[in-house]
Each structure stands twice: as C-alpha cells, then as structure tokens.
Design an enzyme around this catalytic site. Structure first.
Site, PDB file in Angstrom:
ATOM      1  N   HIS A 221      56.061  41.349  98.923  1.00 50.09           N
ATOM      2  CA  HIS A 221      55.513  42.580  98.663  1.00 50.09           C
ATOM      3  C   HIS A 221      54.627  42.534  97.650  1.00 50.09           C
ATOM      4  CE1 HIS A 221      55.559  46.597  98.081  1.00 50.09           C
ATOM      5  NE2 HIS A 221      56.781  47.195  97.730  1.00 50.09           N
ATOM      6  N   HIS A 260      49.685  42.616 107.008  1.00 50.79           N
ATOM      7  CA  HIS A 260      50.224  43.886 106.566  1.00 50.79           C
ATOM      8  C   HIS A 260      51.114  44.669 107.606  1.00 50.79           C
ATOM      9  CE1 HIS A 260      50.702  47.682 104.744  1.00 50.79           C
ATOM     10  NE2 HIS A 260      50.433  47.163 103.590  1.00 50.79           N
ATOM     11  N   ASP A 311      46.408  42.667  97.589  1.00 48.97           N
ATOM     12  CA  ASP A 311      46.711  41.425  96.784  1.00 48.97           C
ATOM     13  C   ASP A 311      45.725  40.350  96.579  1.00 48.97           C
ATOM     14  OD1 ASP A 311      49.109  42.677  95.691  1.00 48.97           O
ATOM     15  OD2 ASP A 311      50.315  41.909  97.604  1.00 48.97           O
TER      16      ASP A 311
HETATM   17  N1  ACO Z   1      49.727  34.174 107.215  1.00 53.71           N
HETATM   18  C1  ACO Z   1      49.935  33.457 108.346  1.00 53.71           C
HETATM   19  N2  ACO Z   1      50.355  34.280 109.220  1.00 53.71           N
HETATM   20  C2  ACO Z   1      50.830  35.414 109.130  1.00 53.71           C
HETATM   21  C3  ACO Z   1      50.674  36.215 108.060  1.00 53.71           C
HETATM   22  C4  ACO Z   1      49.910  35.585 106.769  1.00 53.71           C
HETATM   23  N3  ACO Z   1      49.767  36.011 105.694  1.00 53.71           N
HETATM   24  N4  ACO Z   1      50.843  37.441 108.105  1.00 53.71           N
HETATM   25  C5  ACO Z   1      51.329  37.740 109.534  1.00 53.71           C
HETATM   26  N5  ACO Z   1      51.107  36.306 110.079  1.00 53.71           N
HETATM   27  C6  ACO Z   1      51.759  36.006 111.204  1.00 53.71           C
HETATM   28  C7  ACO Z   1      52.932  35.845 111.539  1.00 53.71           C
HETATM   29  O1  ACO Z   1      53.287  34.448 111.202  1.00 53.71           O
HETATM   30  C8  ACO Z   1      53.391  36.306 112.844  1.00 53.71           C
HETATM   31  O2  ACO Z   1      53.025  35.009 113.843  1.00 53.71           O
HETATM   32  P1  ACO Z   1      53.866  35.092 114.946  1.00 53.71           P
HETATM   33  O3  ACO Z   1      53.914  36.174 115.943  1.00 53.71           O
HETATM   34  O4  ACO Z   1      53.237  33.973 115.504  1.00 53.71           O
HETATM   35  O5  ACO Z   1      55.318  34.643 114.684  1.00 53.71           O
HETATM   36  C9  ACO Z   1      52.498  37.426 113.055  1.00 53.71           C
HETATM   37  O6  ACO Z   1      51.619  37.184 112.191  1.00 53.71           O
HETATM   38  C10 ACO Z   1      53.296  38.908 112.542  1.00 53.71           C
HETATM   39  O7  ACO Z   1      53.666  38.750 111.306  1.00 53.71           O
HETATM   40  P2  ACO Z   1      54.855  39.468 110.685  1.00 53.71           P
HETATM   41  O8  ACO Z   1      55.323  38.776 109.537  1.00 53.71           O
HETATM   42  O9  ACO Z   1      55.795  39.716 111.893  1.00 53.71           O
HETATM   43  O10 ACO Z   1      54.329  40.863 110.243  1.00 53.71           O
HETATM   44  P3  ACO Z   1      55.026  41.775 109.326  1.00 53.71           P
HETATM   45  O11 ACO Z   1      54.432  43.222 109.772  1.00 53.71           O
HETATM   46  O12 ACO Z   1      56.550  41.876 109.474  1.00 53.71           O
HETATM   47  O13 ACO Z   1      54.719  41.365 108.122  1.00 53.71           O
HETATM   48  C11 ACO Z   1      53.644  40.987 105.996  1.00 53.71           C
HETATM   49  C12 ACO Z   1      53.745  41.676 107.097  1.00 53.71           C
HETATM   50  C13 ACO Z   1      55.250  40.610 105.536  1.00 53.71           C
HETATM   51  C14 ACO Z   1      52.933  41.380 104.653  1.00 53.71           C
HETATM   52  C15 ACO Z   1      53.136  39.334 106.126  1.00 53.71           C
HETATM   53  O14 ACO Z   1      51.908  39.727 106.731  1.00 53.71           O
HETATM   54  C16 ACO Z   1      53.184  38.507 104.941  1.00 53.71           C
HETATM   55  O15 ACO Z   1      54.106  37.782 104.964  1.00 53.71           O
HETATM   56  N6  ACO Z   1      51.691  38.300 104.342  1.00 53.71           N
HETATM   57  C17 ACO Z   1      51.989  37.369 103.094  1.00 53.71           C
HETATM   58  C18 ACO Z   1      52.408  38.069 102.122  1.00 53.71           C
HETATM   59  C19 ACO Z   1      51.672  39.217 101.453  1.00 53.71           C
HETATM   60  O16 ACO Z   1      50.561  38.923 101.277  1.00 53.71           O
HETATM   61  N7  ACO Z   1      52.137  40.370 101.025  1.00 53.71           N
HETATM   62  C20 ACO Z   1      51.634  41.354 100.420  1.00 53.71           C
HETATM   63  C21 ACO Z   1      51.658  42.683 101.253  1.00 53.71           C
HETATM   64  S1  ACO Z   1      50.616  43.957 100.651  1.00 53.71           S
HETATM   65  C22 ACO Z   1      51.175  44.599  99.489  1.00 53.71           C
HETATM   66  O17 ACO Z   1      52.484  44.480  98.903  1.00 53.71           O
HETATM   67  C23 ACO Z   1      50.212  45.030  98.280  1.00 53.71           C
END
Ligand code: ACO
Length: 374
Positions: A221, A260, A311
């Site tokens: 987050h 996201h 971010d």
């Molecule tokens: N880097 C690499 N791969 C990613 C990323 C990333 N940042 N984000 C998503 N993916 C991939 C996942 O590995 C997954 O791949 P798969 O289907 O092969 O397993 C696919 O994309 C879907 O991702 P999920 O994690 O299932 O998507 P979800 O909607 O649950 O997660 C989240 C969203 C938690 C923000 C995720 O994108 C993440 O971990 N990002 C990095 C952390 C981050 O930047 N957080 C800030 C959020 S915004 C804020 O708070 C202002």
C-alpha cells in the site's frame, strides 16, 4: 448466502460512498465529482482538503475560515513533543506518526464525543497537528532543534519550514501540494477500509486513523513510495536500469511502484505527478532519477503491460526535495487524513457493523484433555 471465497475481497462491493470514484467516462479518479488532474491545476491542498471533508469546493470566505482553523490548531502539546524526542531515533517514522495520533486521542478534549460536529473538529485537529509532530521527529532524530509551526504559511510551506527551517521556491512547494492532493483520497483502499471497519464498531476517529496508519505502512500500500526510492538507489545509474528490471522480473519479484488493484491500464494520478516530478528534477538539476524513471516505465509497459502507480513518481520527487526516504509514507499520511476522516464520518452517518464470514478449515471438534494428560 454463498460459500464462495473472495480472497482480498476482490470485486466485492461492500458499501456506498460519495467521497471519491474512478469515473469510467473520464477514466480518472474524482473527488466529490471533480477530476484530480483538474484539482491539481486549479486548487491548493487546503481547498481540496475542504472539498473532501465537506463535499463541495469552498468559496473564499469558507476557505479562509477553514485555513484559520487548520493554522490555529497546528501546535502540539509539550507532552507530545517530549514523547517525540524520547522515542528511539531508529524508530520508523510511520510507527512514530501512528503513535502520535494515538497520543492525540488521549489528549483530545472531545475523544468520546462522536457527533458529526465533534468528529469534524477532531479531524481538523488531527490534520493540523500531525505534520507538526512528524516534522518534529524529522528534526529530533537528527539531533536538531524542533521548529514550531508558522501560522502565516500554507499547509505545504509550513511543512517544509518545520522540517528544513526554510520554505523552498514556489514550484517545489506546488509540486509538494500536488502530491498531497493526489494522495488525499482513493475510495475503499486497504487503509480506508481499515478506518471504516474500526469506525463500524462505533470506536473513535483517533483510533480509526491510528489503525489506518498501521495499514498504510505496508509495502503493498503506501509503503511502496519508500520502496520505489530504495529500488532506484539499488539501480544507481540509468545504464543499469533495464538489466536490473529484466533480472527482477525473471526472479518473479514485484517491481515497486507498478500495478494497481483498480487501475489496470494506468493510474490516472500518475500524469499529473510525473509532470511535477519532472519540474522538480529540472530545478534540482537531476541527471539520474528521471532517466531511471523513464527506462523502468517503458520496459514495464512493454514487457508486462503493467503501468506505474502514484508511488512511482512521488518517491523520487520527495527524494529530490530533501526528505529522508522513510518519511515518504508519513507524508502520504498527512494528506490521507482528509480522505480517512471523510470516510469515517460517512461510516458514522450510515453505520452497519462490518463483520464478514470465514470458511473454517481447522481441526474437527476435539475434547479438551486436562494439562497432566497432554
Ligand atoms: N511487478 C511485477 N509484477 C506485477 C506487479 C509489479 N509491481 N504488479 C502486478 N504484477 C503481476 C503479478 O505478479 C501477477 O502476475 P501473475 O498473474 O503472473 O501472477 C499479475 O500482475 C496480477 O497482479 P496481482 O498482484 O494479482 O494484482 P493485485 O491487483 O492483487 O495487486 C498490487 C495490486 C498489490 C498493487 C500489485 O500490483 C503490487 O504488488 N504492486 C507493487 C506494490 C505497489 O506499488 N503498491 C502501491 C499501490 S498504489 C498506492 O498505494 C498509492
């Protein structure tokens, strides 16, 4: 009732809100119906804070009254200042800011009054005092003298002043103001949902915001803005960015600042923040950060079709402004207090205890053996 499990409440609509929405017709985050990009260009953070808390943009009389209330509530107690100077210098500032809001709850004369009027007054006090407490820790842990707030300065100017003893040029202040506007609110994200869940038991606003801060700390987050900077520091130079990214993706690791839960083809807040990041980069004569930014952004979109979230540009912007990396998420806090407070008040106004169900998969019924038989 269904037994289907929706882990992470994915796709579940749990309540209504009038605070914000990602409007599909303009593909943008909107606060009370206004697109964030529009607010960034035409309003100050104080105007947007008023909008989020009250539902409409203020006229000049309303804004002056609001600013006066915020400015006259900035001082923190001697007790709180003492606590801040005595917490471990190595404490994470998110833990400190979580503690100070909790202490403010002990000190607030209206903690037990949960009427809408008292909640609004408390929200204003939390909004006004938290930056003072945070800036106090910024200096105290470096052994520097704490600087008291100045009522003549805007919310953003005053924060710079309390941290650094001076106000930077207006373009830098504007970039900071824009980041606060963009961080202010984002519907039912995990910290806001935490705040609403706490409120749903009819607990108080200080407790709900304390819990929300704990939730925001996590790297999935708010903690991501710090992780973005740590990642850029690891990469070091633009020529290493592409290989670093390929290597990280090959190892199936998450790249911070990308992806996201809501936006799958780009975070609508990023273009505004990127614009101001580039302005700050130019003023600060940055040679590296904006280049690393561009390479990571391009490669992530090409290779994974995953776009940056807010971010990603805020991390390097705060770094160039001179803030310590572990202060990035606490800065997010001082802005998001507005969104959390609006949601807490909305939850009170139409409350239903939040209490989901779980599917049990533990041991079958067992008989308790007395201690000497086990
Ligand atoms: N880097 C690499 N791969 C990613 C990323 C990333 N940042 N984000 C998503 N993916 C991939 C996942 O590995 C997954 O791949 P798969 O289907 O092969 O397993 C696919 O994309 C879907 O991702 P999920 O994690 O299932 O998507 P979800 O909607 O649950 O997660 C989240 C969203 C938690 C923000 C995720 O994108 C993440 O971990 N990002 C990095 C952390 C981050 O930047 N957080 C800030 C959020 S915004 C804020 O708070 C202002």
């Amino acid at each position: 009732m269904t037994d289907e499990i929706k882990k992470g409440l994915l796709g579940i609509v749990v309540d209504e809100t009038t605070v914000s929405q990602v409007m599909p017709e303009i593909n943008s985050l909107t606060y009370r119906g206004y697109a964030v990009q529009d607010l960034c260009e035409k309003c100050s953070f104080e105007e947007v804070a008023y909008l989020i808390l009250n539902g409409n943009l203020p006229n000049s009389i309303q804004l002056n009254k609001f600013m006066k209330e915020e400015r006259t509530n900035r001082n923190i107690t001697i007790n709180l200042r003492e606590i801040i100077t005595h917490v471990p210098k190595k404490a994470h500032p998110m833990d400190v800011v979580r503690t100070v809001v909790s202490v403010m709850g002990l000190e607030d004369k209206e903690t037990v009054d949960n009427s809408p009027e008292a909640n609004m007054r408390k929200a204003m006090r939390i909004l006004a005092k938290t930056p003072t407490a945070l800036a106090a820790f910024f200096r105290a842990r470096k052994g520097k003298k704490i600087i008291k707030p100045k009522n003549k300065l805007s919310f953003s100017e005053n924060f710079f002043y309390m941290c650094f003893g001076k106000v930077p040029q207006k373009e830098i202040v504007k970039a900071f103001d824009v980041s606060l506007i963009l961080y202010a609110e984002h519907s039912f994200n995990v910290s806001t949902f935490t705040a609403r869940t706490i409120t749903s038991s009819l607990s108080d606003i200080h407790g709900a915001i304390t819990g929300a801060i704990a939730s925001l700390k996590g790297p999935l987050h708010g903690g991501a803005n710090e992780e973005v900077m740590n990642m850029i520091k690891k990469i070091k130079t633009p020529n290493k960015a592409k290989n670093w990214l390929i290597d990280t993706l090959n190892k199936k690791q998450v790249v911070m600042g990308f992806g996201h839960r809501v936006y799958k083809s780009g975070d609508s807040r990023v273009p505004s923040m990127k614009k101001y990041f580039l302005k700050v980069a130019k003023i600060k004569k940055d040679k590296k950060l904006h280049k690393i930014y561009d390479i990571l952004e391009k490669e992530m979109i090409e290779r994974k079709n995953i776009y940056p979230n807010l971010d990603f540009p805020t991390g390097p912007t705060y770094h160039l402004m001179g803030f310590d990396t572990d202060f990035f998420t606490p800065i997010f806090v001082i802005s998001r207090i507005t969104g959390w407070s609006a949601h807490i008040m909305e939850q009170y106004a139409s409350n239903k205890l939040i209490r989901p169900l779980s599917k049990y998969k533990g041991s079958k019924h067992r008989k308790v053996m007395l201690l000497n038989n086990r």
